[in-house]
Design an enzyme around this catalytic site. Structure first.
Site, PDB file in Angstrom:
ATOM      1  N   CYS A  56       0.840  -1.203   0.000  1.00 24.42           N
ATOM      2  CA  CYS A  56       0.000   0.000   0.000  1.00 24.42           C
ATOM      3  C   CYS A  56       0.879   1.259   0.000  1.00 24.42           C
ATOM      4  O   CYS A  56       1.544   1.522  -0.988  1.00 24.42           O
ATOM      5  CB  CYS A  56      -0.972  -0.042   1.175  1.00 24.42           C
ATOM      6  N   HIS A 164      -3.616  -5.687   1.034  1.00 17.94           N
ATOM      7  CA  HIS A 164      -2.995  -5.874   2.347  1.00 17.94           C
ATOM      8  C   HIS A 164      -3.018  -7.340   2.778  1.00 17.94           C
ATOM      9  O   HIS A 164      -3.928  -7.753   3.497  1.00 17.94           O
ATOM     10  CB  HIS A 164      -3.768  -5.063   3.390  1.00 17.94           C
ATOM     11  N   GLU A 166      -1.352  -8.680   5.043  1.00 15.50           N
ATOM     12  CA  GLU A 166      -1.248  -8.779   6.506  1.00 15.50           C
ATOM     13  C   GLU A 166      -2.605  -8.612   7.193  1.00 15.50           C
ATOM     14  O   GLU A 166      -2.738  -8.883   8.372  1.00 15.50           O
ATOM     15  CB  GLU A 166      -0.244  -7.732   7.028  1.00 15.50           C
TER      16      GLU A 166
END
Lengths: 190, 734
Positions: A56, A164, A166
């Site tokens: 990002c 993302h 994560e």
């Protein structure tokens, strides 16, 4: 974790530039962070062949630092978008994707205002020819050229992606489709 | 006694003070105030800061309870969540600035409410909001929505706190005065909570954060007056937000709070340096002296008046323990924030300001903070409406009415809005606007717990009957938390009303408080923080009364959180609670009959509690697959929500003799729908009977993706299109 004003990167296998709004995204997303003192060492780490991952805002920093080609423009509809999207693994033979099985279509959230990937046609053709496009959106949320969600550099040790992974590592908080991304990385450094 | 002179009175009126108030100031001081002092009095005595019209009524709300660590009066409320942890939370309005300048008004509303939470030591972990706009077809509505939503996202996303829930409603009553209420919650260790009482004289007063500019001067006064056609000219009073500075301020304050430097800390919100310094000194029983030349300034030539009234954002005031000045300043230098020691606490009980070698203000603190006007405004009870029977309301085809309701402004999907909010940052979000749960839920890092949050209000009920509507607001909040599996702990309120000087408006306020207080007591659901926003009027037209509630609940075992997306083909559908087909003030009446008459549904608080406690036990026992509260649009809309989220069909039949429109669209309170594995149904019915909870089997979940409501059929795809397309269609219309 290293401080932006530091100069000495510790001896690490992977440098990860996480998402966020470095310097508030004022001026241009990632533009100021790309010139932070610690980036000298990050660039040196990348030139030595060390892994660098930008997610990002991290991706935006890597393009601003010219470790990756192209730029991330404002989303085509001009709105911030936070949405769970499906990704195609455009190149499964990288140190970032090798743990995804063939045909995997992971579902991973995006959350950004400037994720509209842009490069000129010649650059895009070359990148596609050399397997530098790693992730593509199944349903493009931001107007990115050729549905690009994530790319690597020519050497294959620097990756930038808007989604993302994560945020998709726990069934309680958004699923586990991001785990294979980190498993791929772990395989690569082992 | 000294009386006011004419010039003074004119100045006072320009500052929004009444002649009586000004005379009181003169008598308290024994002299005319100078311009700086007058400015300070005017903001501290503004409705926004002083609660002068509301205070005596707010006292009726229950504010204590077994889990309450800190009730109203501090920057935010605090509840114990076990394991030595607490949740700090508050909701606040930013209505007036958001109408004038939607992006910055909404953005700084988010920034301000976050500061109220982290100033007490908590790291912000969740944001919510409650937004009310005018009629969709009103010429300003679209640009207001665009600006407010972008502003909320622009600030919250950048700071990196997830926006996990909220509500968006439309009513022509908000055409000239929208409501932007923002809520923030944070988590703190109970032994690391910080308060604002600046106890002890001789301590350094540290200014930190952004520089002071001329923005926001008189924000508190603006928030305490009505709008008129000149309102656009007030644009310069709206503050400008800088979320990156806020982020650094959070991190720097967290770092400072890990040291032992702090005596007291408070953010500079409404009325900026004035209210923060006065409130800290007042609570600490001390005086305060500031040297305004030392205040970091963004512009040159600022006067003491401007500095004291500026509402520049991202600023805090900290009172330090002796000897810790260097340690504290080093932390703020590291984060590249402005920092300066601008004064000290004193034993005098006075606010003394120096500027350019002169004393520009020297006034006692008590009349600013404690001894302020406290009005008993006359009020007029809202006349009772008659109760509508089902036969008083035209009966429309169930399928057509359902499609109309699910595609109506208040019911339709708000995806266009919440996709602009980062709902997952911090990686602890379990439920948010996209995931089919009546509450937003975050897990508490490092524990098995989760916290549930909901914002609620049904202004049309409060307008129809402030007392019953006030009860319903609290009950719905409690119900939404319950439906996620949470034990409701406490709430924060944001009381948005019109001009309190009008008896009928004051009557709405007093009635709503009465209803809210009764519900809070019956449900053990105290009020721990909040704010009051009055004068929400434009050219004499008041908004519908909107006491918005932000509720917080605790889920002891995060693995048992419930939602309404889990219904499976073959599940039995159960309705918990009585269905009397109450159509008064319902959404059906408004959307399908173009009427808004009738008494709103009453809330039986004992039944509310019984039904909710029963549902929560069933969730904890993992006996339900999906659960949803029944609210706007009645049973049919609750079932439709569940079907859409679960991607299933349903076959439903009425289980009493009511006409179908009343059965499906009545808005009786204290109800839930459950999808239950058939093999658990008998046991559940048995438990319900023992608990005196009415439960009725109303149908089953099917695998054909069609809603069959008493043989009126709607395909799920058709329903989804109606539900999803309304808001994008409205926002993107050329």
């Amino acid at each position: 974790m290293v401080w932006h004003a530091d100069h000495d990167l510790p001896d690490v296998d992977i440098v990860l530039l996480p998402g966020g709004f470095s310097y508030g995204d004022y001026l241009r997303s990632g533009a100021i962070a790309a010139r932070a003192p610690v980036m000298h060492d990050v660039i040196a780490h990348a030139k030595r062949g060390g892994y660098v991952v930008g997610i990002c805002n991290g991706f935006q920093v890597l393009t601003e630092a010219q470790l990756l080609p192209g730029a991330l423009l404002r989303n085509a509809n001009l709105h911030f978008v936070c949405r769970s999207v499906h990704l195609q693994i455009a190149n499964p033979d990288t140190g970032f994707t090798c743990a995804y099985g063939s045909g995997a279509v992971p579902q991973i959230p995006v959350a950004h205002h400037d994720g509209n990937y842009f490069a000129d046609a010649k650059t895009l053709d070359r990148m596609e020819g050399e397997g530098q496009v790693v992730f593509r959106y199944c349903d493009n949320p931001n107007g990115s050229a050729r549905d690009i969600a994530g790319i690597i550099n020519e050497k294959g040790n620097v990756l930038g992606m808007m989604p993302h992974p994560e945020r998709a590592v726990d069934p309680a908080t958004g699923g586990t489709d991001g785990r294979a991304f980190f498993e791929s990385l772990m395989r690569g450094v082992r | 006694m000294k009386t006011a002179d004419k010039a003074g009175l004119e100045h006072a009126r320009a500052h929004g003070l009444s002649d009586d108030e000004y005379n009181l100031i003169v008598s308290r001081l024994g002299r005319e105030p100078n311009i700086t002092e007058l400015g300070i009095f005017s903001v501290m005595w503004s409705e926004h800061c002083s609660y002068k019209s509301s205070r005596r009524h707010l006292r009726k709300l229950p504010v204590s309870g077994a889990v309450v660590i800190c009730g109203p009066g501090e920057n935010a409320g605090i509840v114990d969540i076990g394991d030595g942890q607490a949740c700090i939370f508050k909701m606040e309005s930013h209505n007036h600035p958001s109408f004038i300048e939607p992006y910055q008004g909404a953005a700084t509303g988010v920034g301000g409410i976050m500061r109220d939470v982290f100033t007490m030591g908590a790291r912000p972990v969740a944001l919510l909001n409650a937004l009310r706009f005018g009629a969709p077809e009103h010429p300003k509505t679209r640009s207001l929505i665009s600006g407010v939503v972008a502003g909320i996202g622009g600030y919250g996303n950048c700071v990196g706190v997830p926006t996990i829930g909220g509500e968006v409603n439309f009513d022509p009553g908000f055409n000239g005065n929208i409501l932007v209420n923002a809520m923030c919650a944070g988590i703190v260790e109970t032994d690391r909570i910080f308060y604002s009482a600046a106890k002890g004289a001789g301590n350094a007063v540290l200014y930190v954060g952004a520089k002071t500019g001329r923005d926001g001067i008189h924000g508190a006064t603006m928030a305490s007056t009505e709008f008129d056609s000149q309102t656009e000219a007030k644009r310069p009073t709206v503050q400008v937000g800088d979320p990156f500075t806020e982020k650094r301020l959070i991190e720097a304050c967290m770092e400072l709070m890990a040291t032992e430097c702090i005596v007291a800390i408070q953010d500079m919100g409404a009325a900026g340096l004035t209210s923060s310094s006065v409130e800290m000194a007042d609570k600490g029983g001390v005086g305060i002296t500031l040297d305004l030349d030392k205040v970091p300034q963004r512009e040159t030539g600022m006067t003491p008046y401007e500095m004291m009234l500026s509402e520049s954002q991202e600023r805090m005031l900290v009172v330090l323990k002796p000897g810790s000045e260097d340690e504290a300043q080093a932390i703020f230098h590291k984060w590249e924030l402005d920092v300066a020691i601008i004064g000290q606490t004193t034993s005098g009980g006075r606010l003394v300001l120096h500027h350019g070698g002169k004393t520009v203000c020297d006034i006692p603190i008590a009349p600013l903070a404690d001894d302020v006007p406290n009005y008993d405004r006359p009020y007029q009870k809202t006349p009772a409406r008659s109760v509508l029977r089902p036969e008083d309301v035209p009966e429309h085809n169930v399928a057509e009415a359902l499609l109309r309701l699910m595609g109506s402004p208040d019911m339709a999907s708000k995806r266009w809005v919440w996709e602009q909010y980062d709902r997952h940052v911090m990686a602890d979000t379990m439920h948010e606007s996209a995931t089919a749960c009546d509450a937003g839920v975050i897990r508490v890092s490092g524990t098995d717990k989760a916290l549930a949050f909901s914002t609620d209000c049904t202004p049309r009920y409060v307008y129809a009957d402030p007392v019953e509507g006030g009860k319903q607001v609290v009950a719905e909040s409690w119900r939404n938390l319950t439906a996620s599996g949470a034990m409701p702990l406490a709430l924060t309120d944001c009381l948005n009303f019109g001009n309190p000087e009008r008896p009928e408006i004051m009557g709405q306020f007093v009635g709503a408080i009465e209803g809210m207080a009764a519900a809070c007591r019956a449900l053990d659901y105290p009020v721990v923080s909040g704010n009051v926003s009055l004068y929400n009027e434009t050219e004499g037209v008041a908004i519908p009364p909107t006491p918005a509630i932000g509720g917080v609940g605790l889920i002891a075992d995060a693995s048992k959180v419930a939602g309404f997306a889990g219904a499976q083909a073959g599940d039995s559908l159960l309705l918990v609670g009585d269905n009397t087909g109450w159509l008064g003030a319902s959404l059906y009446l408004r959307e399908c009959c173009n009427r808004d008459d009738g008494a709103p549904p009453p809330v039986d608080l004992a039944a509310e509690r019984r039904n909710g406690d029963f549902v929560r036990r069933q969730i904890a026992a993992q006996a339900v697959r999906a659960v949803h509260d029944v609210s706007d649009g009645g049973l049919a809309c609750a079932l439709a929500d569940m079907a859409l989220a679960s991607d299933v069909g349903m076959q439903v039949r009425a289980c009493n003799e009511l006409p179908l429109h009343a059965w499906y669209f009545g808005e009786d309170q204290s109800r839930y729908v459950l999808a239950v594995d058939p093999q658990n149904v008998d046991a559940m019915m048995h438990h319900a009977a023992k608990a005196s909870v009415p439960v009725c089997i109303i149908g089953l979940v099917s695998d054909d993706k069609v809603l069959d409501f008493s043989e009126h059929k709607v395909a799920l795809d058709t329903l989804r299109a109606a539900y999803e397309n309304w808001l994008p269609g409205m926002m993107e219309k050329q």
